[in-house]
Motif scaffolding. Sequence first.
Motif, PDB file in Angstrom:
ATOM      1  N   VAL A  47       0.820  -1.113   0.023  1.00  0.00           N
ATOM      2  CA  VAL A  47       0.030   0.134   0.151  1.00  0.00           C
ATOM      3  C   VAL A  47       0.889   1.240   0.018  1.00  0.00           C
ATOM      4  O   VAL A  47       0.810   2.090  -0.554  1.00  0.00           O
ATOM      5  CB  VAL A  47      -0.977   0.024   1.253  1.00  0.00           C
ATOM      6  CG1 VAL A  47      -1.479   1.159   1.448  1.00  0.00           C
ATOM      7  CG2 VAL A  47      -2.165  -1.172   0.856  1.00  0.00           C
ATOM      8  N   LEU A  48       2.041   1.211   0.561  1.00  0.00           N
ATOM      9  CA  LEU A  48       2.939   2.372   0.770  1.00  0.00           C
ATOM     10  C   LEU A  48       3.470   2.377  -0.690  1.00  0.00           C
ATOM     11  O   LEU A  48       3.608   3.750  -1.148  1.00  0.00           O
ATOM     12  CB  LEU A  48       4.092   2.200   1.911  1.00  0.00           C
ATOM     13  CG  LEU A  48       5.211   3.211   1.925  1.00  0.00           C
ATOM     14  CD1 LEU A  48       4.669   4.574   2.209  1.00  0.00           C
ATOM     15  CD2 LEU A  48       6.335   2.844   2.738  1.00  0.00           C
ATOM     16  N   ALA A  49       3.896   1.427  -1.313  1.00  0.00           N
ATOM     17  CA  ALA A  49       4.230   1.602  -2.674  1.00  0.00           C
ATOM     18  C   ALA A  49       3.464   2.202  -3.467  1.00  0.00           C
ATOM     19  O   ALA A  49       3.627   2.971  -4.548  1.00  0.00           O
ATOM     20  CB  ALA A  49       4.642   0.170  -3.145  1.00  0.00           C
ATOM     21  N   THR A  50       2.083   1.813  -3.487  1.00  0.00           N
ATOM     22  CA  THR A  50       0.914   2.264  -4.114  1.00  0.00           C
ATOM     23  C   THR A  50       0.829   3.768  -4.069  1.00  0.00           C
ATOM     24  O   THR A  50       0.853   4.566  -5.099  1.00  0.00           O
ATOM     25  CB  THR A  50      -0.197   1.762  -3.893  1.00  0.00           C
ATOM     26  OG1 THR A  50      -0.025   0.211  -4.146  1.00  0.00           O
ATOM     27  CG2 THR A  50      -1.416   2.234  -4.849  1.00  0.00           C
ATOM     28  N   VAL A  51       1.021   4.316  -2.844  1.00  0.00           N
ATOM     29  CA  VAL A  51       1.041   5.610  -2.312  1.00  0.00           C
ATOM     30  C   VAL A  51       2.092   6.466  -3.025  1.00  0.00           C
ATOM     31  O   VAL A  51       1.817   7.458  -3.519  1.00  0.00           O
ATOM     32  CB  VAL A  51       0.694   5.735  -1.035  1.00  0.00           C
ATOM     33  CG1 VAL A  51       1.091   7.413  -0.547  1.00  0.00           C
ATOM     34  CG2 VAL A  51      -0.275   5.436  -0.365  1.00  0.00           C
ATOM     35  N   LEU A  52       3.360   5.806  -2.982  1.00  0.00           N
ATOM     36  CA  LEU A  52       4.230   6.479  -3.718  1.00  0.00           C
ATOM     37  C   LEU A  52       4.294   6.715  -4.972  1.00  0.00           C
ATOM     38  O   LEU A  52       4.580   7.786  -5.797  1.00  0.00           O
ATOM     39  CB  LEU A  52       5.596   5.734  -3.220  1.00  0.00           C
ATOM     40  CG  LEU A  52       6.073   5.887  -1.838  1.00  0.00           C
ATOM     41  CD1 LEU A  52       7.283   4.872  -1.653  1.00  0.00           C
ATOM     42  CD2 LEU A  52       6.695   7.426  -1.277  1.00  0.00           C
TER      43      LEU A  52
END
Length: 175
Positions: A158-163
């Motif tokens: 999810v963090l990678a998606t936000v980035l």
Amino acid sequence: MTTVTARPRAGRDPMRLPVPRRVRLGLLVVHIVATAAWIGLDVALAVLVFVPMLDASWTAVCHQVLPLLFWPLLTTALLSLVSGTALGLVTRWGLVRHWWVAVKLVMNLLLVTLIVVLLGPGLADAGRHGRALAAGLPDVGEVPRLFMPPSVSITLLVLATVLSVWKPRGRVRKT
């Protein structure tokens, strides 16, 4: 004697591999679908791990199913890694030019490594435990605690998606 040196055309990035737009879009679709599938498999893993914690009668069934997730998880993770690396090579963002892309690459490499080194053996142990319970054998030994892998993986994905959506400014410094 005159030497000719190739200079990039104005507006062209010399570090980017030139590929047709359709190829870039195809890579982007593969990357998004692979990562979404990976998140979905991690959610399935979380359900199979947490349900027995809530109701012990499901332990045998859930633990027998867990090993079936190893190859789909590894395949989607590797597909995400390969397609993301390819995108880094053919887009203006670069592979390690911007810090957010470098962070995503490191997270992906870390998660793939954890799938192979820690999760795979843990899923196999849980499967053996589930088969033993289903056969009516006494509870033999400790079952690996598998609540951490889906929690960490889902959080990092999810963090990678936000980035990817946010694309924070900042480049990696050249030393």
